[in-house]
Design an enzyme around this catalytic site. Structure first.
Site, PDB file in Angstrom:
ATOM      1  CG  ASP A 139      43.313  40.289  24.794  1.00 60.59           C
ATOM      2  OD1 ASP A 139      42.088  40.534  23.911  1.00 60.59           O
ATOM      3  OD2 ASP A 139      43.231  39.407  25.590  1.00 60.59           O
ATOM      4  CG  ASN A 183      36.231  35.542  35.708  1.00 63.66           C
ATOM      5  OD1 ASN A 183      35.907  34.452  34.737  1.00 63.66           O
ATOM      6  ND2 ASN A 183      35.436  36.505  35.303  1.00 63.66           N
TER       7      ASN A 183
HETATM    8  N1  LIG Z   1      42.818  42.236  40.051  1.00 63.19           N
HETATM    9  C1  LIG Z   1      41.607  41.755  39.779  1.00 63.19           C
HETATM   10  N2  LIG Z   1      40.559  42.060  40.661  1.00 63.19           N
HETATM   11  C2  LIG Z   1      39.325  41.245  40.479  1.00 63.19           C
HETATM   12  N3  LIG Z   1      39.289  40.437  39.400  1.00 63.19           N
HETATM   13  C3  LIG Z   1      40.189  40.489  38.566  1.00 63.19           C
HETATM   14  C4  LIG Z   1      41.386  40.910  38.709  1.00 63.19           C
HETATM   15  N4  LIG Z   1      42.295  40.478  37.568  1.00 63.19           N
HETATM   16  C5  LIG Z   1      41.399  39.781  36.885  1.00 63.19           C
HETATM   17  N5  LIG Z   1      40.158  39.596  37.218  1.00 63.19           N
HETATM   18  C6  LIG Z   1      39.110  38.826  36.788  1.00 63.19           C
HETATM   19  O1  LIG Z   1      39.553  37.749  36.277  1.00 63.19           O
HETATM   20  C7  LIG Z   1      39.282  37.774  34.692  1.00 63.19           C
HETATM   21  C8  LIG Z   1      40.292  36.774  33.999  1.00 63.19           C
HETATM   22  O2  LIG Z   1      41.493  37.691  34.486  1.00 63.19           O
HETATM   23  P1  LIG Z   1      42.659  37.881  33.084  1.00 63.19           P
HETATM   24  O3  LIG Z   1      41.930  38.522  31.889  1.00 63.19           O
HETATM   25  O4  LIG Z   1      44.032  38.546  33.690  1.00 63.19           O
HETATM   26  O5  LIG Z   1      42.848  36.407  32.915  1.00 63.19           O
HETATM   27  P2  LIG Z   1      43.334  35.797  31.465  1.00 63.19           P
HETATM   28  O6  LIG Z   1      43.655  34.301  31.776  1.00 63.19           O
HETATM   29  O7  LIG Z   1      44.439  36.235  30.985  1.00 63.19           O
HETATM   30  O8  LIG Z   1      42.091  36.014  30.786  1.00 63.19           O
HETATM   31  P3  LIG Z   1      41.663  35.973  29.021  1.00 63.19           P
HETATM   32  O9  LIG Z   1      40.951  34.625  28.769  1.00 63.19           O
HETATM   33  O10 LIG Z   1      40.836  37.138  28.835  1.00 63.19           O
HETATM   34  O11 LIG Z   1      43.105  36.104  28.425  1.00 63.19           O
HETATM   35  C9  LIG Z   1      39.155  39.115  34.398  1.00 63.19           C
HETATM   36  O12 LIG Z   1      37.976  39.140  33.388  1.00 63.19           O
HETATM   37  C10 LIG Z   1      38.237  39.517  35.603  1.00 63.19           C
HETATM   38  O13 LIG Z   1      36.862  39.291  35.836  1.00 63.19           O
END
Ligand SMILES: Nc1ncnc2c1ncn2[C@@H]1O[C@H](COP(=O)(O)OP(=O)(O)OP(=O)(O)O)[C@@H](O)[C@H]1O
Length: 726
Positions: free
Chosen positions: A536, A419
């Site tokens: 969040d 993702n």
């Molecule tokens: N440890 C993990 N194992 C599997 N998938 C994960 C993990 N950590 C994150 N993800 C996937 O990646 C996505 C994005 O991760 P995360 O929310 O940490 O990133 P972000 O860039 O901070 O996102 P946001 O736009 O929500 O702030 C999550 O919604 C999840 O689907």
């Protein structure tokens, strides 16, 4: 991350999963309307930098830390240890906290896999429930819940004015009286020196978090020093990378008293890790530059490389070294055999990372990806302003002290991209050495001109500090081929709840929602007990694996609170899950914002659709008011003073939430019992002061009535979205 119940899942799709091979696996199936079935497994898973304080001030601060350390020790004795919440959670997973006493459970009301039925016999049920009764009554009496002795009220995040006031000498308040009780120290920080070799021994065994248990020496003096150092690590982590004087608020604005309040970070392994040591030194390097040298520091802050290349000049570290405490030991052990478990061959030589590999491609790919700035990623205008400051670009330097302690991402085999969020791209990868499948979150560096992204620093810092079954585990930080690339190595989880619900045909059952909510509440309680606001919480930030385990992730917006920091932005929390006080521009907010989000999440889990899906802030408020009624000064004292209340909202008289979640339904609406509705209402209470806390929610009757929460082991499993994942 999406997965589906509707995908016609077949048993053999999961046969090759490692956990299915577990010897104590149990399986059973039940049908859904669509003739799909869930495959339910029983798995057995072990599972100063303060700104150059004058010496007098420094001594002053240390004295206070010593006093507080004493205080903490006393509290530890009372509370019996820091990890209680984890253990509570663990036990919760198998049913603790779900009292059956007094509840006559009719078989017809049970759902498959309810905790009560997991044992398979009534006799067993009875004995299990008796144990649970004892556990619950202990928890209710506060006997077995150390954290239960902690603060009852959520401290609020102080406003700008308050912060300004607080730094005036006359307004400085003794922290113990101004703030709620501090969380107890982790046991690992209280180890006596004679335990150290053991811990180091265990480090050899586990390549991950090798230093996690070696942080604190035990003599009071050393402990104090180490605590100060550890605290500074937590601060310096951000400050060391801050791109502007303003951003270094944790460093430059701190008075000793504030330091005393803020420095209490239950940091687990940052303090002892090489990464942390160097980060700490970065902070202190900033400190050396100090105020009069701002331009120089800004220049230094202009690139990650420069920041990471700063020399160690930390007074705290110096003290540690002089005293022969853990800081120095941690370093030396890293350079000898002890560190080898973590430092893979070649991993400590950034030059070697220039070799072509999967991750070069990965870096390129992700670096081109833009970020949608749907959220404010900083806490103040000052931070935003500083990010606009043009920075001179400085050629990268390869000799980076800090990164010597980090493995190279080359040691992981890239499997697939999971993702992409706002702040990072997440990949599934395999540790070439151990074969373990992990998630690698690559920190987006599009703001690298201003230095390492603050949000990521916060996230790494906080995640490394936390340890709880309901919080995603960050195992280590690794560096990419390009030294600007930093990856968080996390435990891999198959799903996030958002993707999962999008793919499901049926919503989760009540007992499944209870299982999920219990885990979620345990995690949030742990965060709040440890002075962290997530800020969040939303379904896409809640991960779920095929062992029925739920884990909170994405701490990019999270914050430690409870001290007079700087004004906090109200533009936190994704719109749909944002509390009304934030939507109405409240300058002060507290743990209650997370609880509101949990209310929205609980409703979404039950209904399989978001509760309030506003398009704009106004629309969001309108949706909330239409459902819950427009608040007024009577039900929410202070409501009329909120900045956003100037807008004229239609006055909706009634709370229509019950219509969305009736007790019985013939229309397919998600049903919710009286007590379930009570909990939902308490989570979605307008007045943040009256909103239920995580602790109270965990003890809510809903979790003890039938249908009882499903055991994690009996939660349904779902195929992963990615073919490679299967
Ligand atoms: N440890 C993990 N194992 C599997 N998938 C994960 C993990 N950590 C994150 N993800 C996937 O990646 C996505 C994005 O991760 P995360 O929310 O940490 O990133 P972000 O860039 O901070 O996102 P946001 O736009 O929500 O702030 C999550 O919604 C999840 O689907």
């Amino acid at each position: 991350m999406a997965a589906g119940r509707d995908g016609g899942y077949r048993d053999n799709e999961f046969r090759d999963r490692e956990y299915i091979k577990a010897s104590r696996r149990r399986e059973f199936y039940y049908s859904t309307e669509e003739s799909d079935y869930y495959h339910i497994n029983k798995h057995d898973r072990g599972s100063g930098r303060s700104r150059n304080l004058e010496r007098g001030k420094e001594r002053d601060a240390r004295d206070r830390i010593r006093v507080r350390q004493k205080d903490i020790k006393e509290r530890e004795v009372i509370n019996g240890g820091y990890r209680s919440s984890s253990s509570t959670s663990n036990s919760g997973s198998t049913g603790s906290g779900h009292r059956r006493g007094g509840v006559s459970v009719r078989m017809a009301e049970r759902e498959p896999g309810e905790l009560s039925s997991g044992s398979g016999s009534d006799g067993a049920i009875a004995s299990e429930s008796q144990v649970k009764d004892v556990e619950v009554s202990k928890r209710e009496n506060g006997a077995s819940s150390p954290t239960g002795k902690k603060r009852k009220f959520s401290p609020i995040v102080w406003d700008r004015e308050e912060k300004d006031m607080s730094i005036l000498p006359e307004n400085r308040v003794a922290p113990t009286s101004a703030l709620p009780p501090l969380p107890t120290m982790p046991k690992s920080y209280r180890q006596s020196p004679n335990l150290v070799p053991e811990a180091e021994g265990s480090k050899q065994v586990s390549p991950i978090k090798p230093n996690g248990l070696r942080s604190m020496p035990s003599s009071p003096v050393k402990e104090t020093v180490a605590l100060g150092s550890m605290a500074s690590v937590a601060f310096d982590f951000s400050a060391g990378f801050s791109s502007s004087p303003q951003e270094q608020h944790w460093s430059n604005d701190l008075e000793p008293g504030q330091l005393e309040e803020e420095d209490f970070v239950p940091t687990r392994n940052i303090s002892a890790s090489r990464w942390a040591d160097e980060i700490s030194s970065l902070g202190n390097e900033s400190e050396v530059s100090d105020d009069e040298d701002m331009p120089k520091r800004r220049k230094k802050a202009g690139s990650v490389e420069n920041r990471l290349n700063m020399k160690t000049s930390s007074p705290e570290l110096g003290e540690l070294t002089r005293e022969g405490s853990e800081g120095s030991r941690a370093k030396s052990s890293d350079s000898d055999g002890g560190g080898q478990t973590r430092l893979a061959s070649g991993g400590e030589h950034p030059e070697n990372e220039l070799d072509k590999n999967d991750f070069v491609e990965m870096n390129d790919e992700s670096e081109n990806s833009g970020a949608s700035d749907h959220q404010l990623d900083t806490d103040s205008e000052m931070e935003n302003d500083s990010r606009k400051t043009p920075e001179p670009s400085i050629p990268p330097q390869r000799n980076i002290n800090m990164l010597h302690g980090c493995r190279s991402v080359d040691e992981f085999e890239r499997l697939n991209k999971i993702n992409e969020g706002t702040y990072g791209v997440v990949y599934r990868a395999r540790d070439k050495k151990t074969g373990e499948v992990v998630a690698l979150k690559k920190v987006k560096m599009e703001k690298e001109r201003e230095g390492f992204p603050l949000t990521s620093l916060r996230e790494i810092n906080i995640l490394l500090s936390l340890h709880h079954p309901s919080i995603v585990d960050v195992k280590e930080v690794v560096v990419g081929s390009n030294l600007d690339s930093i990856f968080m190595v996390m435990e891999y989880m198959e799903h996030d709840l958002k993707g999962l619900m999008e793919a499901m045909k049926q919503p989760f059952s009540q007992s499944e929602v209870k299982c999920l909510m219990l885990q979620l509440l345990e995690g949030v309680k742990y965060l709040h007990d440890n002075w962290v606001l997530h800020r969040d919480l939303k379904t896409s930030n809640i991960l779920f694996n095929n062992c029925g385990e739920l884990k909170i992730c994405d701490f990019g917006l999270s914050r430690q609170y409870g001290s007079p920091l700087k004004p906090y932005t109200h533009l936190v929390v994704t719109l749909w899950y944002r509390a009304p006080e934030l939507l109405l521009g409240a300058k002060q907010y507290s743990t209650a914002i997370d609880m509101w989000s949990l209310g929205c999440i609980m409703a979404e889990l039950l209904a399989k659709e978001p509760l309030f899906n506003g398009k704009t802030e106004f629309d969001q408020l309108d949706k909330i008011f239409r459902t819950l009624g427009t608040p007024n000064e009577t039900i929410w004292p202070g409501f009329l003073k909120l900045p956003g209340v100037k807008v004229n909202f239609v006055k909706h008289q009634y709370n229509l939430l019950r219509k969305k979640f009736p007790a019985t339904s013939f229309t397919g609406s998600p049903i919710l019992s009286e007590s379930g509705f009570d909990l939902l209402n308490k989570l979605l209470t307008y007045d943040p002061e009256k909103r239920i806390t995580a602790e109270a929610a965990l003890n809510h009757e809903w979790f003890r009535e039938v249908p009882l929460p499903k055991s994690k082991d009996f939660m349904p499993t779902f195929p992963a979205q990615h073919a490679q994942d299967r």
